[in-house]
Structures are given as C-alpha cells and as structure tokens.
Scaffold this motif. Structure first.
Motif, mmCIF file in Angstrom:
data_model
loop_
_atom_site.group_PDB
_atom_site.id
_atom_site.type_symbol
_atom_site.label_atom_id
_atom_site.label_comp_id
_atom_site.label_asym_id
_atom_site.label_seq_id
_atom_site.Cartn_x
_atom_site.Cartn_y
_atom_site.Cartn_z
ATOM 1 N N GLY A 226 98.851 6.080 -102.278
ATOM 2 C CA GLY A 226 98.912 4.717 -101.766
ATOM 3 C C GLY A 226 99.491 4.591 -100.382
ATOM 4 N N ARG A 227 99.735 5.723 -99.694
ATOM 5 C CA ARG A 227 100.337 5.685 -98.367
ATOM 6 C C ARG A 227 99.432 6.382 -97.348
ATOM 7 N NH1 ARG A 227 105.725 4.312 -98.329
ATOM 8 N NH2 ARG A 227 106.733 4.174 -100.372
ATOM 9 N N LEU A 228 99.398 5.831 -96.144
ATOM 10 C CA LEU A 228 98.625 6.435 -95.075
ATOM 11 C C LEU A 228 99.166 7.817 -94.738
ATOM 12 C CD1 LEU A 228 98.224 3.413 -92.625
ATOM 13 C CD2 LEU A 228 96.393 4.465 -93.969
ATOM 14 N N ILE A 229 98.250 8.746 -94.461
ATOM 15 C CA ILE A 229 98.639 10.083 -94.024
ATOM 16 C C ILE A 229 98.564 10.115 -92.498
ATOM 17 C CG2 ILE A 229 98.017 12.527 -94.042
ATOM 18 C CD1 ILE A 229 96.818 12.071 -96.814
ATOM 19 N N ARG A 230 99.673 10.465 -91.872
ATOM 20 C CA ARG A 230 99.719 10.531 -90.416
ATOM 21 C C ARG A 230 100.092 11.936 -89.979
ATOM 22 N NH1 ARG A 230 102.236 5.289 -91.126
ATOM 23 N NH2 ARG A 230 100.983 3.644 -90.173
ATOM 24 N N GLY A 231 99.488 12.373 -88.871
ATOM 25 C CA GLY A 231 99.826 13.665 -88.309
ATOM 26 C C GLY A 231 100.792 13.529 -87.159
ATOM 27 N N ALA A 232 101.014 14.656 -86.456
ATOM 28 C CA ALA A 232 101.939 14.652 -85.327
ATOM 29 C C ALA A 232 101.404 13.819 -84.177
ATOM 30 C CB ALA A 232 102.204 16.086 -84.866
ATOM 31 N N ASN A 233 100.073 13.784 -84.024
ATOM 32 C CA ASN A 233 99.444 12.992 -82.972
ATOM 33 C C ASN A 233 98.557 11.926 -83.593
ATOM 34 O OD1 ASN A 233 100.457 14.500 -80.704
ATOM 35 N ND2 ASN A 233 99.032 16.121 -81.281
ATOM 36 N N ASP A 234 98.488 10.770 -82.944
ATOM 37 C CA ASP A 234 97.695 9.665 -83.469
ATOM 38 C C ASP A 234 96.353 9.625 -82.755
ATOM 39 O OD1 ASP A 234 96.769 7.350 -84.628
ATOM 40 O OD2 ASP A 234 98.724 6.397 -84.592
ATOM 41 N N VAL A 235 95.481 10.593 -83.085
ATOM 42 C CA VAL A 235 94.162 10.686 -82.466
ATOM 43 C C VAL A 235 93.134 10.492 -83.571
ATOM 44 C CG1 VAL A 235 92.642 12.048 -81.000
ATOM 45 C CG2 VAL A 235 95.107 12.317 -80.789
ATOM 46 N N GLU A 236 92.753 9.239 -83.823
ATOM 47 C CA GLU A 236 91.902 8.918 -84.964
ATOM 48 C C GLU A 236 90.513 9.519 -84.859
ATOM 49 O OE1 GLU A 236 91.066 4.772 -85.255
ATOM 50 O OE2 GLU A 236 90.414 4.610 -83.196
ATOM 51 N N GLY A 237 90.078 9.889 -83.643
ATOM 52 C CA GLY A 237 88.743 10.442 -83.461
ATOM 53 C C GLY A 237 88.655 11.937 -83.639
ATOM 54 N N ALA A 238 89.739 12.563 -84.102
ATOM 55 C CA ALA A 238 89.755 14.016 -84.228
ATOM 56 C C ALA A 238 88.696 14.531 -85.190
ATOM 57 C CB ALA A 238 91.145 14.483 -84.660
ATOM 58 N N ALA A 239 88.335 13.734 -86.207
ATOM 59 C CA ALA A 239 87.324 14.183 -87.168
ATOM 60 C C ALA A 239 86.000 14.485 -86.473
ATOM 61 C CB ALA A 239 87.122 13.126 -88.248
ATOM 62 N N GLY A 240 85.714 13.783 -85.380
ATOM 63 C CA GLY A 240 84.480 14.024 -84.642
ATOM 64 C C GLY A 240 84.433 15.374 -83.970
ATOM 65 N N GLN A 241 85.593 16.037 -83.854
ATOM 66 C CA GLN A 241 85.651 17.367 -83.234
ATOM 67 C C GLN A 241 85.545 18.495 -84.266
ATOM 68 O OE1 GLN A 241 85.467 17.872 -79.941
ATOM 69 N NE2 GLN A 241 85.246 15.634 -79.888
ATOM 70 N N MET A 242 85.311 18.147 -85.528
ATOM 71 C CA MET A 242 85.050 19.147 -86.552
ATOM 72 C C MET A 242 83.811 19.952 -86.179
ATOM 73 S SD MET A 242 83.947 18.409 -90.492
ATOM 74 C CE MET A 242 85.156 17.100 -90.601
ATOM 75 N N ILE A 243 83.909 21.266 -86.158
ATOM 76 C CA ILE A 243 82.782 22.116 -85.769
ATOM 77 C C ILE A 243 81.875 22.326 -86.972
ATOM 78 C CG2 ILE A 243 82.084 24.374 -84.904
ATOM 79 C CD1 ILE A 243 84.823 24.487 -83.466
ATOM 80 N N ILE A 244 80.632 21.916 -86.842
ATOM 81 C CA ILE A 244 79.686 22.105 -87.939
ATOM 82 C C ILE A 244 78.519 22.998 -87.545
ATOM 83 C CG2 ILE A 244 80.281 19.938 -89.083
ATOM 84 C CD1 ILE A 244 77.730 18.750 -87.886
ATOM 85 N N GLN A 245 78.476 23.436 -86.287
ATOM 86 C CA GLN A 245 77.448 24.378 -85.843
ATOM 87 C C GLN A 245 78.067 25.280 -84.774
ATOM 88 O OE1 GLN A 245 73.747 23.705 -83.192
ATOM 89 N NE2 GLN A 245 72.997 23.447 -85.277
ATOM 90 N N ALA A 246 78.459 26.467 -85.169
ATOM 91 C CA ALA A 246 79.098 27.387 -84.224
ATOM 92 C C ALA A 246 78.160 27.665 -83.051
ATOM 93 C CB ALA A 246 79.461 28.693 -84.926
ATOM 94 N N GLY A 247 78.693 27.545 -81.824
ATOM 95 C CA GLY A 247 77.892 27.790 -80.636
ATOM 96 C C GLY A 247 76.958 26.652 -80.278
ATOM 97 N N GLY A 248 77.076 25.523 -80.961
ATOM 98 C CA GLY A 248 76.207 24.381 -80.672
ATOM 99 C C GLY A 248 76.605 23.687 -79.377
ATOM 100 N N SER A 249 75.883 22.633 -79.069
ATOM 101 C CA SER A 249 76.152 21.880 -77.841
ATOM 102 C C SER A 249 77.351 20.956 -78.047
ATOM 103 C CB SER A 249 74.928 21.048 -77.458
ATOM 104 O OG SER A 249 74.636 20.117 -78.486
#
Length: 397
Positions: A226-249
């Motif tokens: 029931g509580r928000l999970i927060r990291g050391a930095n508040d960068v909500e767009g970090a999920a978009g930097q998940m690598i799903i194609q190694a060597g991709g564009s």
C-alpha cells in the motif's frame, strides 16, 4: 490557509475512516490498540474540530444501532494539478476526494512556466468564485508533474518534449505559492496517478500495484504494501531505458541503445511511419494529403481509426514491445493489478489488448499467477486526484 497538523493517533484513525468511507467505533477498536474511552475521546475531538461527521447508523447486532463516522467533506478543499507534456489539468476536491470542478487544457508552444502558473491560478480563482468557497478553506495545492523532479525543493528539473520553452529547473511550488498564497507540494505524475488509482480501488484493498504510462515516453510507478516505492533518484521515465534489444537503436542522442522507448513512444511510431512513407511502403501521404516527413501522430490516429492495415501493424508491433517491457517489470515485482495509461494505450483497443496478451505470455508462473490489467478507473483525472490525495496525506502527518 488551513494549517492544522493532526496528532499521530488522530492521523491513523482519520486515515482509516477516509479509506473505509464509513466506520463505526467498534470497527475502529478492532483495528487500533486503544481503550474504548480513549477512542471515544478522540472521535469526539475530531467531531468538535469538524474533521469528522456522523453519516448514519449501522445494523444492530442486538443492541443500539452503532453510529457511523465519515470524514467531513467540507472541512477544507484541495487543488490537484497535473502538469503533463500534451494536456494538463486542474481539479478542486473536497476532503472525500469528490471532484467539485475540473478542467483540462492543451500544453501548446505558448504555455511557458510563467503562463502556466497564471493560467492555473486563474482557474483556481474561478473555481472558488463559482462554488462560493473562501480562499481560507483551501488546504493546499498538490502537483503531479512530468519528471525528473526534485521533490524536496519543489523543482521540475529537466523534462523532455514540452512544446513551450523554459521548462528546465522550474521552481514550480515557489511560483504557485507566490501567485496564489496556497502551500504547494510536488510529486512525479506517475506516483500521483497510482495514488489516485489506489484510492479509486480502495474497497478492493489492493496492496501491490504497478502503473505504466506509454505516450511521449514510458513513465512508471510501483506500490507495495500500500506504499509507493521510491528509489534514490526521482526519474519516473527510467522504465523507458530498459534494454529490450541488445545493440538496437536509440531514440535520442542520450539514453540506452535498444531501449524500450525506441519502440514504444509516440515519437518512435511517428519516425517509423515517416521512414516507411519515404520508401513508398504506405499510401498515407496520398490519402491524407501530407508529405512523408510531415506525417504526425494526429494523422496516424485518423488512419488507425479507419483501420488502415499499415498503421495497425505499426501500433501492434509497438504494443508487442510494450508487452515485453511490462513482462520484465511484472516478473521483478509480481503486482496484483497493473494499470496502463497514456496516449498509446488509449489510441485503440488493439494496443491495449496486444500489450496485455504479450505481457501475459511472458509472465513467469502464468496462469497460476494472473494479475489484473486495466486502464484504471480515473483515466485522465488520475494524476490530479492523486496529487490532491497527497496533500490530504500531508495534513494527516
């Protein structure tokens, strides 16, 4: 401005009544290690302070019908503000989170921070005049904004994709406080959207939730116990930097190669449509009277609504990549409920359906573990509602 700070015991009781809607003294005694006389005293004090009111009577279990308490909706009012790249919104909420008034507006090239603050302050004044609410009854302004943000300083730091200039290092809380006189608090928009949706789903008592927004970028928020999970930095767009194609564009000159945002974002889909149109692989330019390099998201939405096969394939492919990203997040966290939002999710049922199907196929232990997927209950009002809830929670601290 109302500046009451509710003591600890009152805070917990008030919070529980706010979450449950209507509660009897006996139900509260089952949850709190307090004597009956102490609970009576605290409830009486909150009644005298107009924090609570009697909402009616419960069913009798052999004696008198129990009194039911609820939070007083008119104890004060809270503004919830959503600062987004394309459409922003402002809502005025009572203490029960009923939206008394809400408005949305487009974030065009002229909506600089200064213009935005003046625009929002004008709406606030109009709301109060229309509803005959006194400025002294306003508890504060909750802000859910595109990140990255500095929550402690109340600053929007370096967000991407705003149409207007000037949105780097904006002390948004200070600007609004100076303009309105109301205390302002800042949180990233994904977190406030999840707070809002948690409140909307409060009777289901969900403890583990994931919110993912797919639009100009990928924004996410998580909640456990029931509580928000927060990291050391508040960068909500970090999920978009998940690598799903190694060597991709990569989408921009920064960020990871092969990142999720390179496949799942409005800009990524537009770029691919333009590139394919230049190669003559679609009739979009002729059909909609635009040059290949001028194909925009609005054109793609029209074509998608018209069931254009080429555009449907573009969105289905992006949705499949989105599903892979979702599966990665789900496998790390295993939430009960996943809420999806944003321009791409709401573009067509095809996108939502495809993303969910791919996510489920790649979720570990599916179908024994089968989380729920939805577009949420609040939709475009989730950020503003959650921002108002955040202010109410601060009152309770």
């Amino acid at each position: 401005m109302i500046s009451n700070i509710i003591p600890s015991s009152k805070k917990l009781i008030y919070s529980r009544i706010a979450d449950r809607g209507q509660v009897s003294k006996a139900e509260l005694l089952e949850e709190f290690a307090l004597t009956s006389s102490t609970m009576t005293r605290l409830l009486d004090e909150m009644m005298a302070e107009k924090l609570l009111r009697i909402s009616g009577y419960g069913e009798s279990k052999g004696g008198r019908k129990p009194i039911l308490y609820e939070i007083n909706p008119t104890y004060g009012y809270i503004f919830g503000l959503d600062i987004s790249r394309v459409v922003s919104s402002l809502g005025l909420f009572d203490m029960q989170m009923n939206a008394r008034s809400i408005v949305h507006w487009r974030m065009d090239e002229g909506m600089t921070p200064e213009q935005f603050v003046a625009h929002a302050a004008g709406y606030m004044k109009s709301f109060l005049n229309d509803l005959q609410i006194q400025p002294a009854d306003i508890i504060g302004i909750g802000i859910g904004a595109v990140g990255p943000i500095d929550r402690e300083r109340g600053v929007i730091e370096k967000p991407l994709h705003f149409a207007a200039p000037g949105w780097n290092d904006v002390p948004i809380c200070e600007l609004l406080e100076r303009q309105t006189g109301y205390r302002a608090v800042l949180e990233n928009g994904a977190n406030t959207a999840l707070l809002g949706e948690q409140w909307a789903h409060r009777y289901a008592n969900m403890q583990h939730m994931l919110y993912v927004h797919a639009g100009a970028g990928i924004r996410s928020a998580m909640m456990s116990q029931g509580r928000l999970i927060r990291g050391a930095n508040d960068v909500e767009g970090a999920a978009g930097q998940m690598i799903i194609q190694a060597g991709g564009s990569r989408l921009h000159e920064y960020g990871n190669y092969g990142a999720l945002e390179s496949f799942v974002s409005v800009e990524a889909i537009v770029r691919k449509a333009q590139a394919q149109a230049k190669l003559g692989r679609t009739e979009l330019p002729d059909r909609y009277g635009v040059a290949p390099e001028k194909i925009g998201y609005d054109v793609l939405l029209k074509a998608l609504a018209n069931e254009d096969p080429f555009v449907k394939e573009l969105f289905a492919e992006s949705a499949a990549y989105f599903g892979i990203g979702l599966a990665n997040m789900i496998n790390l966290f295993h939430p009960e409920h996943i809420i999806l939002g944003g321009a791409l999710v709401n573009s067509h049922e095809l996108f939502f359906r495809t993303a969910v199907e791919v996510a489920q196929k790649n979720t570990y232990w599916f179908p024994q573990y089968k989380p729920e997927f939805s577009k949420g209950m609040l939709r475009e009002d989730a950020v503003a509602t959650g921002a108002a809830i955040m202010v109410r929670q601060r009152l309770e601290l």
